[in-house]
Design an enzyme around this catalytic site. Structure first.
Site, PDB file in Angstrom:
ATOM      1  N   GLY A  11      93.293 -16.944   9.386  1.00  0.00           N
ATOM      2  CA  GLY A  11      93.077 -18.190  10.126  1.00  0.00           C
ATOM      3  C   GLY A  11      94.388 -18.797  10.618  1.00  0.00           C
ATOM      4  CD  GLN A  12      95.425 -24.071  13.716  1.00  0.00           C
ATOM      5  OE1 GLN A  12      95.962 -24.466  14.738  1.00  0.00           O
ATOM      6  NE2 GLN A  12      94.392 -24.705  13.181  1.00  0.00           N
ATOM      7  CG  LEU A  13      97.428 -23.716   6.805  1.00  0.00           C
ATOM      8  CD1 LEU A  13      98.648 -24.415   7.398  1.00  0.00           C
ATOM      9  CD2 LEU A  13      96.676 -24.668   5.859  1.00  0.00           C
ATOM     10  CG  ASP A  37      82.077 -13.936   1.628  1.00  0.00           C
ATOM     11  OD1 ASP A  37      82.312 -15.150   1.444  1.00  0.00           O
ATOM     12  OD2 ASP A  37      81.012 -13.514   2.096  1.00  0.00           O
ATOM     13  CB  ILE A  38      85.915 -17.874  -0.954  1.00  0.00           C
ATOM     14  CG1 ILE A  38      85.429 -18.757   0.205  1.00  0.00           C
ATOM     15  CG2 ILE A  38      87.342 -17.381  -0.738  1.00  0.00           C
ATOM     16  CD1 ILE A  38      86.147 -20.106   0.261  1.00  0.00           C
ATOM     17  CE1 TYR A  62      79.680 -22.741   9.526  1.00  0.00           C
ATOM     18  CE2 TYR A  62      80.599 -24.808  10.314  1.00  0.00           C
ATOM     19  CZ  TYR A  62      79.689 -23.777  10.430  1.00  0.00           C
ATOM     20  OH  TYR A  62      78.786 -23.788  11.460  1.00  0.00           O
ATOM     21  CB  THR A 102      89.555 -32.525   6.765  1.00  0.00           C
ATOM     22  OG1 THR A 102      89.475 -33.144   8.049  1.00  0.00           O
ATOM     23  CG2 THR A 102      88.225 -32.764   6.063  1.00  0.00           C
ATOM     24  CE1 TYR A 126      85.950 -28.726   8.162  1.00  0.00           C
ATOM     25  CE2 TYR A 126      86.524 -30.939   8.912  1.00  0.00           C
ATOM     26  CZ  TYR A 126      86.896 -29.701   8.416  1.00  0.00           C
ATOM     27  OH  TYR A 126      88.233 -29.448   8.169  1.00  0.00           O
ATOM     28  CD1 TRP A 151      92.771 -35.075  13.880  1.00  0.00           C
ATOM     29  CD2 TRP A 151      93.785 -35.759  15.745  1.00  0.00           C
ATOM     30  NE1 TRP A 151      92.146 -36.228  14.291  1.00  0.00           N
ATOM     31  CE2 TRP A 151      92.749 -36.670  15.444  1.00  0.00           C
ATOM     32  CE3 TRP A 151      94.576 -35.992  16.869  1.00  0.00           C
ATOM     33  CZ2 TRP A 151      92.483 -37.789  16.238  1.00  0.00           C
ATOM     34  CZ3 TRP A 151      94.306 -37.112  17.653  1.00  0.00           C
ATOM     35  CH2 TRP A 151      93.270 -37.988  17.340  1.00  0.00           C
TER      36      TRP A 151
HETATM   37  N1  NDP Z   1      91.871 -27.041  12.048  1.00  0.00           N
HETATM   38  C1  NDP Z   1      92.081 -28.328  11.805  1.00  0.00           C
HETATM   39  O1  NDP Z   1      92.255 -29.149  12.730  1.00  0.00           O
HETATM   40  C2  NDP Z   1      92.111 -28.835  10.410  1.00  0.00           C
HETATM   41  C3  NDP Z   1      91.849 -27.998   9.339  1.00  0.00           C
HETATM   42  N2  NDP Z   1      91.850 -28.496   8.053  1.00  0.00           N
HETATM   43  C4  NDP Z   1      91.598 -27.594   6.935  1.00  0.00           C
HETATM   44  O2  NDP Z   1      92.683 -26.684   6.883  1.00  0.00           O
HETATM   45  C5  NDP Z   1      92.227 -25.433   6.377  1.00  0.00           C
HETATM   46  C6  NDP Z   1      92.700 -24.317   7.304  1.00  0.00           C
HETATM   47  O3  NDP Z   1      92.134 -24.542   8.586  1.00  0.00           O
HETATM   48  P1  NDP Z   1      92.456 -23.607   9.833  1.00  0.00           P
HETATM   49  O4  NDP Z   1      93.440 -22.574   9.478  1.00  0.00           O
HETATM   50  O5  NDP Z   1      92.715 -24.508  10.972  1.00  0.00           O
HETATM   51  O6  NDP Z   1      91.010 -22.959  10.029  1.00  0.00           O
HETATM   52  P2  NDP Z   1      90.591 -21.569  10.659  1.00  0.00           P
HETATM   53  O7  NDP Z   1      89.176 -21.756  11.085  1.00  0.00           O
HETATM   54  O8  NDP Z   1      91.610 -21.110  11.634  1.00  0.00           O
HETATM   55  O9  NDP Z   1      90.672 -20.578   9.408  1.00  0.00           O
HETATM   56  C7  NDP Z   1      89.688 -20.535   8.428  1.00  0.00           C
HETATM   57  C8  NDP Z   1      89.557 -19.085   8.003  1.00  0.00           C
HETATM   58  O10 NDP Z   1      88.604 -18.993   6.946  1.00  0.00           O
HETATM   59  C9  NDP Z   1      87.875 -17.805   7.160  1.00  0.00           C
HETATM   60  N3  NDP Z   1      86.612 -17.836   6.433  1.00  0.00           N
HETATM   61  C10 NDP Z   1      85.433 -18.382   6.816  1.00  0.00           C
HETATM   62  N4  NDP Z   1      84.499 -18.160   5.873  1.00  0.00           N
HETATM   63  C11 NDP Z   1      85.098 -17.465   4.880  1.00  0.00           C
HETATM   64  C12 NDP Z   1      84.658 -16.921   3.652  1.00  0.00           C
HETATM   65  N5  NDP Z   1      83.385 -17.059   3.255  1.00  0.00           N
HETATM   66  N6  NDP Z   1      85.532 -16.287   2.868  1.00  0.00           N
HETATM   67  C13 NDP Z   1      86.815 -16.130   3.269  1.00  0.00           C
HETATM   68  N7  NDP Z   1      87.294 -16.592   4.428  1.00  0.00           N
HETATM   69  C14 NDP Z   1      86.447 -17.264   5.226  1.00  0.00           C
HETATM   70  C15 NDP Z   1      87.680 -17.754   8.669  1.00  0.00           C
HETATM   71  O11 NDP Z   1      87.319 -16.468   9.088  1.00  0.00           O
HETATM   72  P3  NDP Z   1      86.398 -16.308  10.400  1.00  0.00           P
HETATM   73  O12 NDP Z   1      87.112 -17.026  11.506  1.00  0.00           O
HETATM   74  O13 NDP Z   1      86.306 -14.838  10.553  1.00  0.00           O
HETATM   75  O14 NDP Z   1      85.093 -16.967  10.054  1.00  0.00           O
HETATM   76  C16 NDP Z   1      89.057 -18.184   9.149  1.00  0.00           C
HETATM   77  O15 NDP Z   1      89.923 -17.070   9.273  1.00  0.00           O
HETATM   78  C17 NDP Z   1      90.720 -25.566   6.219  1.00  0.00           C
HETATM   79  O16 NDP Z   1      90.443 -25.874   4.882  1.00  0.00           O
HETATM   80  C18 NDP Z   1      90.365 -26.749   7.083  1.00  0.00           C
HETATM   81  O17 NDP Z   1      89.203 -27.417   6.615  1.00  0.00           O
HETATM   82  C19 NDP Z   1      92.109 -29.821   7.787  1.00  0.00           C
HETATM   83  C20 NDP Z   1      92.369 -30.696   8.811  1.00  0.00           C
HETATM   84  C21 NDP Z   1      92.447 -30.258  10.194  1.00  0.00           C
HETATM   85  C1  TDO Z   2      87.531 -30.153  24.621  1.00  0.00           C
HETATM   86  C2  TDO Z   2      87.425 -31.657  24.698  1.00  0.00           C
HETATM   87  C3  TDO Z   2      87.325 -32.399  23.538  1.00  0.00           C
HETATM   88  N1  TDO Z   2      87.244 -33.743  23.602  1.00  0.00           N
HETATM   89  C4  TDO Z   2      87.172 -34.539  22.354  1.00  0.00           C
HETATM   90  C5  TDO Z   2      86.047 -34.182  21.401  1.00  0.00           C
HETATM   91  C6  TDO Z   2      86.580 -34.676  20.085  1.00  0.00           C
HETATM   92  O1  TDO Z   2      86.304 -36.054  19.939  1.00  0.00           O
HETATM   93  C7  TDO Z   2      88.072 -34.476  20.217  1.00  0.00           C
HETATM   94  C8  TDO Z   2      88.610 -33.265  19.457  1.00  0.00           C
HETATM   95  O2  TDO Z   2      87.873 -32.154  19.832  1.00  0.00           O
HETATM   96  P1  TDO Z   2      87.797 -30.797  19.035  1.00  0.00           P
HETATM   97  O3  TDO Z   2      86.367 -30.484  18.871  1.00  0.00           O
HETATM   98  O4  TDO Z   2      88.680 -29.814  19.684  1.00  0.00           O
HETATM   99  O5  TDO Z   2      88.461 -31.088  17.631  1.00  0.00           O
HETATM  100  P2  TDO Z   2      87.749 -31.157  16.207  1.00  0.00           P
HETATM  101  O6  TDO Z   2      87.141 -29.862  15.917  1.00  0.00           O
HETATM  102  O7  TDO Z   2      86.925 -32.369  16.096  1.00  0.00           O
HETATM  103  O8  TDO Z   2      89.057 -31.346  15.322  1.00  0.00           O
HETATM  104  C9  TDO Z   2      88.903 -31.543  13.950  1.00  0.00           C
HETATM  105  O9  TDO Z   2      88.773 -30.268  13.326  1.00  0.00           O
HETATM  106  C10 TDO Z   2      88.540 -30.329  11.942  1.00  0.00           C
HETATM  107  C11 TDO Z   2      88.509 -28.892  11.425  1.00  0.00           C
HETATM  108  C12 TDO Z   2      89.430 -31.245  11.204  1.00  0.00           C
HETATM  109  O10 TDO Z   2      89.587 -31.132   9.999  1.00  0.00           O
HETATM  110  C13 TDO Z   2      89.949 -32.464  11.913  1.00  0.00           C
HETATM  111  O11 TDO Z   2      91.177 -32.925  11.358  1.00  0.00           O
HETATM  112  C14 TDO Z   2      90.122 -32.274  13.397  1.00  0.00           C
HETATM  113  O12 TDO Z   2      91.250 -31.503  13.702  1.00  0.00           O
HETATM  114  O13 TDO Z   2      88.349 -34.329  21.617  1.00  0.00           O
HETATM  115  C15 TDO Z   2      87.244 -34.410  24.830  1.00  0.00           C
HETATM  116  O14 TDO Z   2      87.163 -35.664  24.877  1.00  0.00           O
HETATM  117  N2  TDO Z   2      87.349 -33.689  25.982  1.00  0.00           N
HETATM  118  C16 TDO Z   2      87.424 -32.327  25.968  1.00  0.00           C
HETATM  119  O15 TDO Z   2      87.485 -31.697  27.053  1.00  0.00           O
END
Ligand code: NDP
Ligand code: TDO
Length: 288
Positions: A11-13, A37-38, A62, A102, A126, A151
């Site tokens: 994943g991203q992080l 798979d956790i 998720y 989050t 979520y 974010w």
């Molecule tokens: N993205 C954001 O803006 C934010 C994220 N967070 C938290 O940070 C953490 C990391 O997020 P981020 O890296 O952005 O998320 P990503 O969605 O990029 O990564 C999550 C990863 O978890 C994997 N995954 C899903 N289901 C399972 C499973 N059952 N077992 C093992 N792996 C699994 C996904 O695989 P696949 O894609 O193949 O399903 C994916 O590679 C998460 O806990 C998220 O809630 C908190 C705040 C903001």
């Molecule tokens: C694509 C798009 C989104 N938006 C809005 C929708 C929403 O309110 C906001 C952010 O959109 P997104 O759906 O991309 O982001 P979102 O998935 O809501 O982001 C969140 O993800 C989870 C995993 C977290 O934990 C949070 O911290 C936060 O990062 O921008 C617009 O207004 N215009 C657009 O064209």
């Protein structure tokens, strides 16, 4: 030397942690969903029995905020049951769990930054499942560090910044909500901090807030992305009710960083500086 497993390893992080861990003397093992798979408790136990890690960083989640509204069972399986399985195996093996949560655990009714003690009240599936995941960990394991962040974006994975860069090329005009306040956070900054926690062999257990410094709306975040990447696109500020989504997002979810700064003595970058750094990594702009 410590051994670390990172779940959700593609994943991203997790990918940012991989980048940051290259300098570390510790052994990092990145496990994608196909490797572990956790939600499969037995598979989690087997990995812990075989690898006996000192740390587990749970990046598996998720994360599809809107889709979770129609897939609550699947979201719970990953964000709650999966987190619990990891906590239980960590307990059995004396492993420290670093877990990511989050800003969406809050309802956004405050007007000042949320601290770790503030009342939680998620607005959607979520956020609810992430909150229950936090509780499952705290109930099963003392040796945990929960980092709430917000974010996230990076050059890796799917995120708002990359969506904006794509839409900016495809469309002449974009409408972006300007009434949700939070802090964009460069996943690489968070990854650096996580690697530092491991290198320091931390035992400062508990929950902490970590995001970049400053405040923005999604509109301001998008505008900065286009300004720094010199993308020519018209951006219109709109209200949340003009951009209907399946899940409601908090109106305000800025996180207070006092606790994490006091405990670990870290400097936290401003979100605009980190955004420039990230775009520079992508080769899109100069890091000024
Ligand atoms: N993205 C954001 O803006 C934010 C994220 N967070 C938290 O940070 C953490 C990391 O997020 P981020 O890296 O952005 O998320 P990503 O969605 O990029 O990564 C999550 C990863 O978890 C994997 N995954 C899903 N289901 C399972 C499973 N059952 N077992 C093992 N792996 C699994 C996904 O695989 P696949 O894609 O193949 O399903 C994916 O590679 C998460 O806990 C998220 O809630 C908190 C705040 C903001
Ligand atoms: C694509 C798009 C989104 N938006 C809005 C929708 C929403 O309110 C906001 C952010 O959109 P997104 O759906 O991309 O982001 P979102 O998935 O809501 O982001 C969140 O993800 C989870 C995993 C977290 O934990 C949070 O911290 C936060 O990062 O921008 C617009 O207004 N215009 C657009 O064209």
């Amino acid at each position: 030397m410590s051994k670390i497993i990172v779940t959700g390893g593609r994943g991203q992080l997790a990918t940012c942690i991989k980048d940051e861990s290259r300098q570390s003397e510790n052994i990092f093992i990145f496990l994608g969903k196909e490797d572990l798979d956790i939600t499969d408790q037995k598979a989690v136990q087997k990995v812990f029995d075989e690898l006996r890690p000192d740390f587990c960083v749970n990046c598996a989640a998720y994360t599809a905020v809107d889709k979770a509204e129609s897939e609550p069972v699947q979201a719970k399986r990953i964000n709650v049951d999966g987190a619990k399985h990891l906590a239980q195996s960590c307990y059995r093996h004396g492993t420290t769990l670093i877990h990511i949560s989050t800003d969406f655990v809050f309802d956004g009714t405050k007007n000042t930054p949320y601290n770790e003690q503030d009342v939680t009240n998620p607005l959607g599936v979520y956020g609810q499942t992430k909150l229950e995941g936090e509780k499952a960990i705290a109930d099963n394991l003392e040796a945990h560090v929960i980092l709430r962040t917000s974010w996230l974006y990076a050059q890796h994975g799917q995120n708002f910044m990359k969506t904006m860069l794509r839409l900016g090329k495809e469309k002449g005009i974009l409408q972006i909500v300007d009434d949700q306040y939070g802090t964009p956070t460069y996943a690489r900054d968070l990854a650096r901090f996580i690697v530092r926690l491991i290198n320091e062999n931390t035992d400062k257990y508990g929950s902490y807030h970590y995001s970049n410094k400053g405040v923005a709306t999604w509109y301001e975040f998008a505008s900065a992305i286009f300004e720094y990447s010199q993308t020519q696109v018209a951006v219109m500020a709109i209200k949340s009710n003009e951009y209907p989504t399946a899940a409601q997002r908090p109106r305000y979810s800025v996180l207070a960083k006092r606790k994490v700064q006091d405990a670990f003595g870290i400097e936290i970058p401003e979100w605009k500086d980190s955004l420039k750094e990230c775009l520079s990594k992508l080769g899109i702009t100069q890091n000024k």
